[in-house]
Design a protein around this motif. Structure first.
Motif, short mmCIF file in Angstrom:
data_model
loop_
_atom_site.label_atom_id
_atom_site.label_comp_id
_atom_site.label_asym_id
_atom_site.label_seq_id
_atom_site.Cartn_x
_atom_site.Cartn_y
_atom_site.Cartn_z
N THR A 101 9.54 -2.79 -10.03
CA THR A 101 10.65 -3.15 -10.90
C THR A 101 11.20 -1.96 -11.67
N VAL A 102 10.32 -1.03 -12.05
CA VAL A 102 10.76 0.06 -12.93
C VAL A 102 11.06 1.35 -12.17
N THR A 103 10.92 1.37 -10.86
CA THR A 103 11.26 2.55 -10.07
C THR A 103 12.42 2.21 -9.13
N LYS A 104 12.93 3.22 -8.47
CA LYS A 104 14.01 3.01 -7.50
C LYS A 104 13.49 2.72 -6.10
N ALA A 105 12.18 2.59 -5.96
CA ALA A 105 11.59 2.32 -4.64
C ALA A 105 12.08 0.98 -4.12
N ARG A 106 12.39 0.93 -2.83
CA ARG A 106 12.78 -0.33 -2.19
C ARG A 106 11.72 -0.80 -1.20
N ILE A 107 10.69 0.04 -0.98
CA ILE A 107 9.61 -0.31 -0.06
C ILE A 107 8.28 -0.16 -0.80
N ALA A 108 7.44 -1.18 -0.68
CA ALA A 108 6.09 -1.13 -1.26
C ALA A 108 5.09 -1.52 -0.18
N ILE A 109 3.95 -0.86 -0.18
CA ILE A 109 2.93 -1.11 0.83
C ILE A 109 1.61 -1.46 0.13
N LEU A 110 1.00 -2.53 0.58
CA LEU A 110 -0.35 -2.90 0.15
C LEU A 110 -1.26 -2.76 1.36
N THR A 111 -2.36 -2.00 1.21
CA THR A 111 -3.20 -1.73 2.38
C THR A 111 -4.67 -1.63 2.03
N ASN A 112 -5.50 -1.98 3.01
CA ASN A 112 -6.95 -1.73 2.90
C ASN A 112 -7.38 -0.70 3.94
N GLY A 113 -6.43 0.05 4.44
CA GLY A 113 -6.71 1.08 5.43
C GLY A 113 -6.65 0.59 6.86
N ILE A 114 -6.83 -0.70 7.05
CA ILE A 114 -6.73 -1.31 8.39
C ILE A 114 -5.46 -2.14 8.47
N GLN A 115 -5.28 -3.01 7.50
CA GLN A 115 -4.10 -3.85 7.44
C GLN A 115 -3.09 -3.22 6.48
N TYR A 116 -1.82 -3.27 6.87
CA TYR A 116 -0.75 -2.75 6.05
C TYR A 116 0.31 -3.84 5.90
N ASN A 117 0.57 -4.26 4.66
CA ASN A 117 1.62 -5.23 4.37
C ASN A 117 2.79 -4.51 3.70
N PHE A 118 4.00 -4.69 4.25
CA PHE A 118 5.18 -3.98 3.78
C PHE A 118 6.12 -4.96 3.06
#
Length: 362
Positions: A101-118
């Protein structure tokens, strides 16, 4: 190395590393930093990759996100990391939400090193969606997912292109999950839909009917999928046997290689991608520069030292059913059907073994 080659190397390493990654930091070092590097970002350059990025958010001071990827001084991607084995579906993402919310990023990634959620902000501007638009599992990588992830690479990064297809990707992912669930255990609404369509007379959908029809729908769904698979195999079998050993005649490999001198040979991007994956796999045992390809009208041959007598494999990508051919020490060729280019990873051990056998001959 290209993205495809770096990702292939990372995927090959995962099974050997996964049991030794006991902490989040170990996961970052062994898996996540190489992933960021595969995308072409310099993990040692703070102008491109900022670890432990800090930003004050309202009354919250000193909160950190694991990595911020920068471009022209602005954050373009946020990455939050968890330890291998953590279920991302059960992970608290409030911190990632706040940073988004506070940055200009439009892409965020959540990962455990094996699975990547975009994630992005497809539903409400500047507010991260709760559902990912793309998911990637490096233990079972789908080619189409890898192609979409590649668009986040430094040299190819095009935010508008990514966001233009993200909405479709999000719903495609959800629909795939729904179909998978219904295939295994159809719910009442799914069963009712087929009952009503199958009974135009308007019969009541009673509890007894529901129990009976659930079994019928499950069986019909399984038969439908099975028949579709069988149809695909029959089409393939009309051209070649699914899995057969081809014993070449003397010098057959050399003779067939002459075919590459004929006109009409087109080297496709799929073939080149397959070649890059093979080269990345065998780079564990030989220098990648020694792995070369020769294209013919029928297949792409991949050779060690550009030597026809040292075939590593052949890629048969010119028909609807794709195949990879692997060789044994006597140069007997086994042709194996594959559904996606990434299935080449499944034959990594065979490819490295045949290369090592050639090294033993020198």
């Amino acid at each position: 190395m290209s993205f495809d080659e770096k990702i292939a190397v990372l995927i090959q390493r995962i099974p050997k590393l996964i049991d030794h990654l006991k902490t989040e930091e170990a996961t970052k070092n062994a898996l996540i930093m190489p992933f960021i590097s595969a995308l072409g970002y310099d993990i040692f350059n703070p102008q491109e990759v900022v670890p432990e990025y800090i930003a004050d958010i309202g009354t919250k001071k000193g909160e950190k996100v694991d990595y911020a990827i920068m471009r022209d001084g602005e954050i373009i991607i946020l990455i939050e990391c968890k330890k291998v084995g953590i279920d991302l579906n059960q992970t608290e993402m409030s911190q990632l939400f706040r940073y988004f919310t506070v940055t200009k990023a439009r892409i965020a990634i959540l990962t455990n090193g094996i699975q990547y959620n975009f994630f992005s902000d497809l539903e409400e501007a500047n507010k991260m969606d709760t559902r990912p638009f793309l998911e990637l599992n490096l233990l079972d990588p789908r080619q189409e997912a890898l192609e979409e992830v590649k668009k986040l690479a430094k040299e190819d990064f095009n935010l508008e292109e990514i966001l233009s297809i993200a909405n479709d990707l999000k719903y495609t992912s959800v629909i795939r999950k729904i179909l998978t669930t219904q295939f295994e255990i159809p719910d009442d609404e799914f069963v009712r839909f087929f009952f009503i369509r199958s009974n135009p007379s308007g019969s009541r959908f009673t509890a007894t009917i529901k129990d009976q029809f659930t079994s019928i729908v499950t069986k019909a769904f399984h038969q439908f999928i099975s028949e579709k698979v069988s149809d695909r195999l029959r089409i393939a079998l009309g051209v070649e046997d699914d899995n057969r050993v081809i014993k070449p005649e003397p010098n057959k490999i050399v003779e067939e290689a002459k075919e590459e001198g004929k006109e009409g040979i087109i080297t496709t991007e799929e073939e080149l991608e397959g070649y890059r994956i093979v080269r990345a796999i065998v780079s564990k045992v030989v220098e990648p520069e020694r792995v070369l390809h020769r294209d013919t009208k029928s297949y792409m041959g991949i050779l060690l030292d550009d030597n026809n007598r040292k075939p590593i494999c052949r890629l048969w990508f010119n028909t609807k059913q794709k195949y990879i051919s692997v060789f044994d020490s006597n140069k007997n060729e086994t042709r194996i059907p594959i559904d996606a280019i990434t299935d080449i990873y499944k034959h990594g051990d065979h490819l490295t073994t045949i290369v090592q056998s050639y090294e033993g001959q020198s």
